[in-house]
Design a protein around this motif. Sequence first.
Motif, PDB file in Angstrom:
ATOM      1  N   GLU A  33       0.830  -1.210   0.000  1.00  0.00           N
ATOM      2  CA  GLU A  33       0.000   0.000   0.000  1.00  0.00           C
ATOM      3  C   GLU A  33       0.865   1.260   0.000  1.00  0.00           C
ATOM      4  O   GLU A  33       0.568   2.240  -0.695  1.00  0.00           O
ATOM      5  CB  GLU A  33      -0.905  -0.023   1.234  1.00  0.00           C
ATOM      6  N   PHE A  34       1.960   1.230   0.772  1.00  0.00           N
ATOM      7  CA  PHE A  34       2.840   2.395   0.856  1.00  0.00           C
ATOM      8  C   PHE A  34       3.502   2.679  -0.490  1.00  0.00           C
ATOM      9  O   PHE A  34       3.530   3.824  -0.970  1.00  0.00           O
ATOM     10  CB  PHE A  34       3.908   2.161   1.933  1.00  0.00           C
ATOM     11  N   ARG A  35       4.043   1.628  -1.119  1.00  0.00           N
ATOM     12  CA  ARG A  35       4.717   1.816  -2.410  1.00  0.00           C
ATOM     13  C   ARG A  35       3.725   2.224  -3.497  1.00  0.00           C
ATOM     14  O   ARG A  35       4.061   2.994  -4.401  1.00  0.00           O
ATOM     15  CB  ARG A  35       5.424   0.517  -2.816  1.00  0.00           C
ATOM     16  N   LEU A  36       2.501   1.708  -3.413  1.00  0.00           N
ATOM     17  CA  LEU A  36       1.483   2.084  -4.396  1.00  0.00           C
ATOM     18  C   LEU A  36       1.130   3.563  -4.269  1.00  0.00           C
ATOM     19  O   LEU A  36       0.968   4.266  -5.278  1.00  0.00           O
ATOM     20  CB  LEU A  36       0.232   1.228  -4.207  1.00  0.00           C
ATOM     21  N   SER A  37       1.048   4.045  -3.038  1.00  0.00           N
ATOM     22  CA  SER A  37       0.771   5.460  -2.815  1.00  0.00           C
ATOM     23  C   SER A  37       1.910   6.317  -3.358  1.00  0.00           C
ATOM     24  O   SER A  37       1.675   7.380  -3.955  1.00  0.00           O
ATOM     25  CB  SER A  37       0.573   5.719  -1.322  1.00  0.00           C
ATOM     26  N   GLY A 180     -16.354  10.578   2.830  1.00  0.00           N
ATOM     27  CA  GLY A 180     -16.560   9.589   3.876  1.00  0.00           C
ATOM     28  C   GLY A 180     -15.565   8.441   3.878  1.00  0.00           C
ATOM     29  O   GLY A 180     -15.606   7.586   4.772  1.00  0.00           O
ATOM     30  N   PHE A 181     -14.665   8.411   2.892  1.00  0.00           N
ATOM     31  CA  PHE A 181     -13.668   7.339   2.818  1.00  0.00           C
ATOM     32  C   PHE A 181     -12.323   7.862   3.335  1.00  0.00           C
ATOM     33  O   PHE A 181     -11.903   8.970   2.973  1.00  0.00           O
ATOM     34  CB  PHE A 181     -13.500   6.853   1.371  1.00  0.00           C
ATOM     35  N   THR A 182     -11.657   7.060   4.147  1.00  0.00           N
ATOM     36  CA  THR A 182     -10.353   7.454   4.672  1.00  0.00           C
ATOM     37  C   THR A 182      -9.326   7.495   3.553  1.00  0.00           C
ATOM     38  O   THR A 182      -9.211   6.540   2.768  1.00  0.00           O
ATOM     39  CB  THR A 182      -9.896   6.463   5.761  1.00  0.00           C
ATOM     40  N   LEU A 183      -8.577   8.602   3.490  1.00  0.00           N
ATOM     41  CA  LEU A 183      -7.633   8.796   2.383  1.00  0.00           C
ATOM     42  C   LEU A 183      -6.555   7.715   2.334  1.00  0.00           C
ATOM     43  O   LEU A 183      -6.109   7.318   1.268  1.00  0.00           O
ATOM     44  CB  LEU A 183      -6.970  10.171   2.501  1.00  0.00           C
ATOM     45  N   HIS A 184      -6.121   7.264   3.497  1.00  0.00           N
ATOM     46  CA  HIS A 184      -4.988   6.345   3.541  1.00  0.00           C
ATOM     47  C   HIS A 184      -5.393   4.882   3.751  1.00  0.00           C
ATOM     48  O   HIS A 184      -4.551   4.049   4.096  1.00  0.00           O
ATOM     49  CB  HIS A 184      -4.012   6.779   4.641  1.00  0.00           C
ATOM     50  N   SER A 185      -6.676   4.597   3.537  1.00  0.00           N
ATOM     51  CA  SER A 185      -7.077   3.188   3.601  1.00  0.00           C
ATOM     52  C   SER A 185      -6.656   2.484   2.309  1.00  0.00           C
ATOM     53  O   SER A 185      -6.410   3.135   1.276  1.00  0.00           O
ATOM     54  CB  SER A 185      -8.586   3.080   3.790  1.00  0.00           C
TER      55      SER A 185
END
Length: 364
Positions: A33-37, A180-185
């Motif tokens: 997830e981190f690398r994708l961001s 309503g969605f968490t940005l870092h989910s």
Amino acid sequence: MMSALLKSGSLKTRIIWAVVLILMCLAPLISTEFRLSLLAKFLALAILAIGLDLIWGYGGVLSLGHGVFFGLGGYAMAMYLKLQASGTSLPDFMGWSGLSGLPWFWEPFRSFPVALILGIALPALLAFVLGWFTFRNRITGVYFTILTQALVLITVTLFIGKQEWTGGTNGITGYNSIFGFTLHSAGTTIVLYYITLAILVLTYLLCRKIVNSRFGQVLEASRDGENRVRFLGYDPAGYKTLTFALSGALAGIAGMLFVLQVGIISPSMMGIVPSIEMVLWVALGGRGTLIGAVIGAVVLNAAKTGISEAYPEGWLFVLGGLFVTVVLFMPNGLVGVYRNVVRLLKRRGEVVHVPVSQEKPKVY
């Protein structure tokens, strides 16, 4: 969109595009997830690089002020997110600065569509006005570059000084959700990645269509011989102004996507150093090629992340070394190096092939 990209060029080019697009689409499956961001952030910056390549590589106008356009787009999105996070209350930094009411120019940013439009329109309008007055007065070259640097200094000073409106040096932070969605989910990160990838491909296709059109031909001709173009009845100032405005709009889009990926925008991201780095992305990849701008932005930012993680103090030395290397040994960037290698291999193939076909028969 993908079919339009795959229909272009030779068979080999189509195969390369297909492989790249498939790998990019599969990235969420093979990346953390981190690398994708991080990758999504690099792709957002590549959108800015394409716009900068349009005005510099094809228009011959070097801008060192694209950090401002990037920042305006980023602040537009951050203002919307901050108002959504604050609800009916004032944003926290306004309360700390002694404000008792929301400034009037913040009100439109309560609406997402309005914030989206303003994030594109404001940098485009600023670039249009700046280009209109400078290109009409035939202010180009180093004078235009200095002017854009002055724009950066003025804007950054204004944003830092007006802390009650902009958050000052800290910028606008403290928001972590959209719709309503968490940005870092994980789910939001994947959706934002695909949105960024789609916008990048659309931007590339749009700009490639422009540079291959009559508009792009006149723009390139203005770069190589402005007076000749003027004598032929064209208005180079108009072409450059529109291109500069489009470039500013793309920088604004990149800024909005950047905020969604990173969750912060501050004056340090729109200052002189970031503006110079943006130029270096295009120079490293190869200006006047569009795809080189994408490659340069992704490669250089990935290198920056990797090197700064291992050697936090060493990145600036690497940046300076890269700048010198590109200027001295790679004037056409990575794309230029690739083309030179391909040309050299073809020549060697011809040299090897021709003597064999023309070889005199041996006499025994």
